[in-house]
Design a protein around this motif. Structure first.
Motif, PDB file in Angstrom:
ATOM      1  N   TRP A  32      61.721 -64.878  33.794  1.00  0.00           N
ATOM      2  CA  TRP A  32      60.614 -64.134  34.715  1.00  0.00           C
ATOM      3  C   TRP A  32      59.463 -63.808  33.718  1.00  0.00           C
ATOM      4  O   TRP A  32      58.336 -63.989  33.973  1.00  0.00           O
ATOM      5  CB  TRP A  32      61.279 -63.123  35.383  1.00  0.00           C
ATOM      6  N   LEU A  33      59.596 -63.136  32.707  1.00  0.00           N
ATOM      7  CA  LEU A  33      58.439 -62.667  31.880  1.00  0.00           C
ATOM      8  C   LEU A  33      57.526 -63.891  31.244  1.00  0.00           C
ATOM      9  O   LEU A  33      56.453 -64.117  31.178  1.00  0.00           O
ATOM     10  CB  LEU A  33      58.994 -61.968  30.708  1.00  0.00           C
ATOM     11  N   ALA A  34      58.343 -65.024  30.774  1.00  0.00           N
ATOM     12  CA  ALA A  34      57.859 -66.281  30.401  1.00  0.00           C
ATOM     13  C   ALA A  34      56.934 -66.884  31.539  1.00  0.00           C
ATOM     14  O   ALA A  34      55.958 -67.367  31.477  1.00  0.00           O
ATOM     15  CB  ALA A  34      58.721 -67.144  29.747  1.00  0.00           C
ATOM     16  N   ALA A  35      57.488 -66.632  32.681  1.00  0.00           N
ATOM     17  CA  ALA A  35      56.764 -67.442  33.876  1.00  0.00           C
ATOM     18  C   ALA A  35      55.631 -66.977  34.188  1.00  0.00           C
ATOM     19  O   ALA A  35      54.647 -67.490  34.772  1.00  0.00           O
ATOM     20  CB  ALA A  35      57.830 -67.494  35.197  1.00  0.00           C
ATOM     21  N   LEU A  36      55.333 -65.707  33.923  1.00  0.00           N
ATOM     22  CA  LEU A  36      54.205 -64.842  34.198  1.00  0.00           C
ATOM     23  C   LEU A  36      53.139 -65.489  33.580  1.00  0.00           C
ATOM     24  O   LEU A  36      51.780 -65.139  33.697  1.00  0.00           O
ATOM     25  CB  LEU A  36      54.314 -63.376  33.981  1.00  0.00           C
ATOM     26  N   LEU A  42      65.426 -57.471  34.420  1.00  0.00           N
ATOM     27  CA  LEU A  42      66.364 -57.348  33.767  1.00  0.00           C
ATOM     28  C   LEU A  42      67.099 -58.804  33.394  1.00  0.00           C
ATOM     29  O   LEU A  42      67.496 -58.678  32.172  1.00  0.00           O
ATOM     30  CB  LEU A  42      67.594 -56.583  34.446  1.00  0.00           C
ATOM     31  N   ALA A  43      67.183 -59.654  34.197  1.00  0.00           N
ATOM     32  CA  ALA A  43      67.707 -60.872  33.986  1.00  0.00           C
ATOM     33  C   ALA A  43      66.881 -61.630  32.855  1.00  0.00           C
ATOM     34  O   ALA A  43      67.628 -62.488  32.166  1.00  0.00           O
ATOM     35  CB  ALA A  43      67.859 -61.645  35.251  1.00  0.00           C
ATOM     36  N   SER A  44      65.454 -61.232  32.698  1.00  0.00           N
ATOM     37  CA  SER A  44      64.778 -61.875  31.746  1.00  0.00           C
ATOM     38  C   SER A  44      64.726 -61.367  30.231  1.00  0.00           C
ATOM     39  O   SER A  44      64.169 -61.894  29.317  1.00  0.00           O
ATOM     40  CB  SER A  44      63.501 -61.985  32.101  1.00  0.00           C
ATOM     41  N   LEU A  45      65.546 -60.362  30.124  1.00  0.00           N
ATOM     42  CA  LEU A  45      65.516 -59.534  28.783  1.00  0.00           C
ATOM     43  C   LEU A  45      66.640 -60.046  27.967  1.00  0.00           C
ATOM     44  O   LEU A  45      67.823 -60.289  28.653  1.00  0.00           O
ATOM     45  CB  LEU A  45      65.318 -57.953  28.965  1.00  0.00           C
TER      46      LEU A  45
END
Length: 325
Positions: free
Chosen positions: A215-219, A147-150
């Protein structure tokens, strides 16, 4: 790897879906939605948080966040717009229209299929639109990194052409199932609601710019993605920055710097938060003892685990379990 981590998070934050409304409107029309917390108790009272989204099955419309100075965005057939944090917004046949929200649309009992919904200021003009309105419940506490990454409003404007029509197939399946009145339809629609949301998130993640953070970018960063996967695969292990860096194949300095720069927290802080999310699920969904849960998430005693859990949630493990039950 990223898809596996995403699946892991979606499971632990108890993502659950429900598709409720099949909306048709003729211009001029407008539909306004308050923050999802304002109607959560009416549709998904057991959920900590409600995500809402809309799919344009055919036609076109405009969408705009009501907070801030956001510009309206035009949505065409196949568009999906998601409000991960349940932001107030308005959809309309043309920009600038407003209408008060009527909570009576969430009538009880909730429909077992997609129900037609009359729009405010529904006219008889030539501009028609058909929308599918979806809702998803999930946890936000102790820790929901997705949620925090969207963004506050996530828009996929070309869903009918993306991935050789995979998202289009999900949308069409929801429309067909909603009008079929078959046994088990409510459960099928719930699963379709989740799949549409997950596919929109995956498309969003693939389109993130190279400089994106979160978070999504970190993946997408190989050694950071490996480190997150290792923490998820074995959260009870006595990880240190050195052991995690070795397992991820980089130096302590590189891992610590890249991890903090991309996610905003050090690796061990991320691990502590993830352990608390797993523990919260075990408290809510099982009858396992406090010591067993503490051991499962890497704590040597239930006392040390209880202190950490209270710091993360503001509640004792016992109180958390009682409230969820």
């Amino acid at each position: 790897m990223a898809a596996d981590i995403l699946s892991d998070v979606l499971k632990e934050v108890h993502l659950s879906g429900a598709l409720f409304f099949d909306v048709e409107g003729c211009a001029p029309w407008v539909a306004e939605a308050p923050p999802s917390c304002a109607f959560k108790a009416l549709i998904m009272p057991e959920a900590q948080h409600v995500i809402n989204y809309h799919v344009v099955a055919n036609g076109a419309c405009w969408v705009r966040l009501l907070d801030g100075d956001a510009e309206p965005i035009r949505l065409t057939a196949g568009s999906v717009v998601v409000f991960p944090r349940g932001e107030p917004h308005v959809l309309s046949s043309e920009p600038g229209l407003r209408a008060p929200f009527d909570p009576a649309v969430f009538k009880a009992p909730l429909p077992e299929r997609l129900e037609p919904l009359m729009l405010s200021r529904n006219g008889d003009g030539p501009g028609t639109v058909r929308l599918i309105c979806g809702f998803l419940g999930c946890d936000v506490l102790p820790f929901n990194p997705l949620l925090a990454s969207l963004p506050g409003m996530l828009v996929i404007t070309d869903g009918y052409s993306e991935r050789d029509g995979w998202l289009a197939s999900l949308i069409r399946a929801a429309v067909t199932e909603g009008r079929a009145h078959r046994d088990g339809g409510h459960n099928v629609l719930s699963r379709l609601s989740e799949l549409i949301f997950i596919e929109a998130v995956r498309i969003h993640a693939e389109r993130l710019p190279a400089e994106a953070r979160g978070w999504l970018a970190a993946l997408r960063i190989p050694h950071v993605g490996r480190a997150i996967a290792l923490l998820h695969d074995d959260p009870a292990r006595a990880w240190t920055l050195s052991s995690l860096a070795r397992a991820a194949g980089v130096s302590r300095t590189v891992l610590a710097g890249t991890f903090k720069e991309t996610l905003g927290v050090p690796p061990m802080s991320y691990l502590a938060s993830w352990r608390m999310q797993i523990a919260a699920g075990l408290l809510a969904d099982t009858e396992r003892s406090l010591f067993d849960i503490a051991e499962a998430v890497g704590y040597e005693s239930d006392a040390s685990f209880s202190r950490a859990f209270r710091r993360a949630t503001g509640s004792s493990p016992g109180a958390w379990r009682a409230q969820r039950h």
